[in-house]
Motif scaffolding. Structure first.
Motif, PDB file in Angstrom:
ATOM      1  N   ALA A 160       0.824  -1.210   0.000  1.00  0.00           N
ATOM      2  CA  ALA A 160       0.000   0.000   0.000  1.00  0.00           C
ATOM      3  C   ALA A 160       0.853   1.253   0.000  1.00  0.00           C
ATOM      4  O   ALA A 160       0.469   2.282  -0.566  1.00  0.00           O
ATOM      5  CB  ALA A 160      -0.923   0.006   1.220  1.00  0.00           C
ATOM      6  N   ILE A 161       2.024   1.188   0.625  1.00  0.00           N
ATOM      7  CA  ILE A 161       2.872   2.376   0.728  1.00  0.00           C
ATOM      8  C   ILE A 161       3.867   2.468  -0.417  1.00  0.00           C
ATOM      9  O   ILE A 161       3.988   3.502  -1.074  1.00  0.00           O
ATOM     10  CB  ILE A 161       3.631   2.386   2.074  1.00  0.00           C
ATOM     11  N   ALA A 162       4.612   1.386  -0.658  1.00  0.00           N
ATOM     12  CA  ALA A 162       5.714   1.479  -1.612  1.00  0.00           C
ATOM     13  C   ALA A 162       5.737   0.369  -2.643  1.00  0.00           C
ATOM     14  O   ALA A 162       6.541   0.417  -3.570  1.00  0.00           O
ATOM     15  CB  ALA A 162       7.048   1.480  -0.853  1.00  0.00           C
ATOM     16  N   GLY A 163       4.873  -0.638  -2.534  1.00  0.00           N
ATOM     17  CA  GLY A 163       4.976  -1.796  -3.401  1.00  0.00           C
ATOM     18  C   GLY A 163       6.097  -2.713  -2.920  1.00  0.00           C
ATOM     19  O   GLY A 163       6.839  -2.389  -2.002  1.00  0.00           O
TER      20      GLY A 163
ATOM     21  N   TRP B  50      -9.011   1.761  -3.332  1.00  0.00           N
ATOM     22  CA  TRP B  50     -10.245   2.379  -2.839  1.00  0.00           C
ATOM     23  C   TRP B  50      -9.937   3.443  -1.796  1.00  0.00           C
ATOM     24  O   TRP B  50     -10.526   4.539  -1.828  1.00  0.00           O
ATOM     25  CB  TRP B  50     -11.141   1.306  -2.243  1.00  0.00           C
ATOM     26  N   ARG B  51      -9.000   3.169  -0.907  1.00  0.00           N
ATOM     27  CA  ARG B  51      -8.654   4.134   0.142  1.00  0.00           C
ATOM     28  C   ARG B  51      -8.019   5.392  -0.459  1.00  0.00           C
ATOM     29  O   ARG B  51      -8.352   6.515  -0.061  1.00  0.00           O
ATOM     30  CB  ARG B  51      -7.691   3.494   1.133  1.00  0.00           C
ATOM     31  N   PHE B  52      -7.113   5.219  -1.417  1.00  0.00           N
ATOM     32  CA  PHE B  52      -6.475   6.378  -2.043  1.00  0.00           C
ATOM     33  C   PHE B  52      -7.474   7.168  -2.891  1.00  0.00           C
ATOM     34  O   PHE B  52      -7.407   8.397  -2.953  1.00  0.00           O
ATOM     35  CB  PHE B  52      -5.284   5.933  -2.904  1.00  0.00           C
ATOM     36  N   TRP B  53      -8.394   6.453  -3.542  1.00  0.00           N
ATOM     37  CA  TRP B  53      -9.435   7.145  -4.325  1.00  0.00           C
ATOM     38  C   TRP B  53     -10.324   7.966  -3.406  1.00  0.00           C
ATOM     39  O   TRP B  53     -10.668   9.112  -3.717  1.00  0.00           O
ATOM     40  CB  TRP B  53     -10.251   6.117  -5.098  1.00  0.00           C
ATOM     41  N   ARG B  54     -10.722   7.402  -2.265  1.00  0.00           N
ATOM     42  CA  ARG B  54     -11.534   8.124  -1.286  1.00  0.00           C
ATOM     43  C   ARG B  54     -10.807   9.360  -0.769  1.00  0.00           C
ATOM     44  O   ARG B  54     -11.440  10.361  -0.423  1.00  0.00           O
ATOM     45  CB  ARG B  54     -11.880   7.204  -0.104  1.00  0.00           C
ATOM     46  N   ALA B  55      -9.480   9.284  -0.733  1.00  0.00           N
ATOM     47  CA  ALA B  55      -8.688  10.430  -0.277  1.00  0.00           C
ATOM     48  C   ALA B  55      -8.527  11.483  -1.375  1.00  0.00           C
ATOM     49  O   ALA B  55      -7.920  12.534  -1.144  1.00  0.00           O
ATOM     50  CB  ALA B  55      -7.312   9.962   0.205  1.00  0.00           C
TER      51      ALA B  55
ATOM     52  N   THR C  90      -0.610   4.693  -8.705  1.00  0.00           N
ATOM     53  CA  THR C  90       0.092   3.415  -8.832  1.00  0.00           C
ATOM     54  C   THR C  90      -0.798   2.264  -8.384  1.00  0.00           C
ATOM     55  O   THR C  90      -0.811   1.189  -8.999  1.00  0.00           O
ATOM     56  CB  THR C  90       1.393   3.427  -8.006  1.00  0.00           C
ATOM     57  N   LYS C  91      -1.534   2.459  -7.310  1.00  0.00           N
ATOM     58  CA  LYS C  91      -2.392   1.378  -6.812  1.00  0.00           C
ATOM     59  C   LYS C  91      -3.475   1.015  -7.824  1.00  0.00           C
ATOM     60  O   LYS C  91      -3.797  -0.155  -8.005  1.00  0.00           O
ATOM     61  CB  LYS C  91      -3.040   1.772  -5.477  1.00  0.00           C
TER      62      LYS C  91
ATOM     63  N   GLY D 221      -1.758   0.463   5.815  1.00  0.00           N
ATOM     64  CA  GLY D 221      -0.707   1.102   5.036  1.00  0.00           C
ATOM     65  C   GLY D 221      -1.169   2.331   4.281  1.00  0.00           C
ATOM     66  O   GLY D 221      -0.471   3.349   4.248  1.00  0.00           O
ATOM     67  N   SER D 222      -2.357   2.267   3.656  1.00  0.00           N
ATOM     68  CA  SER D 222      -2.848   3.420   2.900  1.00  0.00           C
ATOM     69  C   SER D 222      -3.166   4.592   3.828  1.00  0.00           C
ATOM     70  O   SER D 222      -2.934   5.759   3.483  1.00  0.00           O
ATOM     71  CB  SER D 222      -4.079   3.030   2.074  1.00  0.00           C
ATOM     72  N   HIS D 223      -3.696   4.301   5.008  1.00  0.00           N
ATOM     73  CA  HIS D 223      -3.934   5.370   5.995  1.00  0.00           C
ATOM     74  C   HIS D 223      -2.615   6.013   6.407  1.00  0.00           C
ATOM     75  O   HIS D 223      -2.507   7.246   6.496  1.00  0.00           O
ATOM     76  CB  HIS D 223      -4.642   4.795   7.219  1.00  0.00           C
ATOM     77  N   PHE D 224      -1.611   5.186   6.626  1.00  0.00           N
ATOM     78  CA  PHE D 224      -0.284   5.669   7.007  1.00  0.00           C
ATOM     79  C   PHE D 224       0.302   6.558   5.910  1.00  0.00           C
ATOM     80  O   PHE D 224       0.873   7.626   6.180  1.00  0.00           O
ATOM     81  CB  PHE D 224       0.616   4.455   7.252  1.00  0.00           C
ATOM     82  N   ALA D 225       0.158   6.118   4.644  1.00  0.00           N
ATOM     83  CA  ALA D 225       0.738   6.856   3.524  1.00  0.00           C
ATOM     84  C   ALA D 225       0.048   8.192   3.300  1.00  0.00           C
ATOM     85  O   ALA D 225       0.711   9.221   3.079  1.00  0.00           O
ATOM     86  CB  ALA D 225       0.668   6.007   2.255  1.00  0.00           C
TER      87      ALA D 225
END
Length: 256
Positions: A27-30, A67-72, A182-183, A222-226
């Motif tokens: 989620a953060i770096a691959g 989904w998390r990054f899209w929501r952000a 990227t995700k 991980g996505s929350h952290f990023a």
């Protein structure tokens, strides 16, 4: 069809727990494959079943992160649709070829590319959260995205790093935005690969879905952290994962 009884029962919870870690890293770096691929090989699965089953858990984890990054609000699905279609086609071709060809040459070439990713991440002042001037247009970037998608379907390790670094270096995206997009591209290439491997009977579905649940859990964290910490977390982890993958692939190559 791959035989689910190839895997001892105790490995299901063990690999599911491992997938939580890989989902967080992905989620953060691959680069979660640095951990998961050796674990699946240790389980005694045939190489193509390893690739196919790993793609299932990776698809679940990157899907949740997407989904998390899209929501952000880090990317627009409509704007990224041409990229996603190109990646899907490239990954489909790659996954079809890998079931017929030896990926040995890539095991030597990819560490060199990952070293370049690590060096670029360390040395480039552009690996921050600010957008910069794009060297390629959306249309000009399509062959690059398709090439990385092909690689992800054919072999895989480091694809997330290649997506992220090319989006920063060639499209001028800030690192957090590049990580979000990227995700989307990564889950697209994973979906294409899963379809191809599933048709070829190279997926252990129960194991893959159990691992997928673990990967989704890790991806949420991980996505929350990023999104909270941005480039100051993504940049060093991208370097660490790239170097780790490099070492792992080189060791595998020279160890035969």
């Amino acid at each position: 069809m791959a035989d689910p009884f190839l895997v001892p029962l105790w490995l299901y919870p063990a690999l599911t727990g491992t997938a939580v870690v890989t989902g967080f890293i992905d989620a953060i770096a691959g680069g979660g494959g640095l951990i998961m691929m050796p674990a699946l090989i240790y389980a005694g699965l045939p190489p193509h079943v390893v690739l196919g089953t790993n793609k299932v858990q990776s698809m679940c984890g990157t899907g949740m992160a997407t989904w998390r990054f899209w929501r952000a609000g880090l990317f627009s699905i409509r704007a990224a649709l041409p990229l996603a279609i190109t990646v899907f086609v490239g990954a489909t071709i790659g996954a079809l070829l890998v079931q017929r060809l030896d990926a040995g040459v890539l095991r030597l070439i990819v560490p060199l590319l990952l070293m370049a990713v690590a060096l670029y991440t360390v040395l480039s002042p552009r690996m921050g959260d600010e957008d910069a001037h794009a060297k390629l247009s959306d249309r000009g970037f399509l062959p690059v995205a398709g090439g990385v998608g092909f690689y992800d379907g054919f072999f895989g390790p480091g694809a997330g790093q290649f997506y992220a670094v090319t989006l920063v270096g060639l499209r001028g995206l800030g690192l957090t935005r590049a990580t979000g997009l990227t995700k989307l591209l990564n889950v697209t290439s994973n979906i294409a690969s899963v379809i191809v491997f599933a048709i070829g009977g190279q997926v252990l579905w129960l194991l893959g879905l159990c691992m997928g649940a673990g990967a989704m859990t890790g991806a949420v964290i991980g996505s929350h952290f990023a999104t909270r910490h941005g480039a100051r977390v993504i940049r060093p982890l991208l370097v660490v994962v790239s170097l780790g993958l490099t070492g792992r692939l080189l060791w595998s190559w020279f160890a035969g």
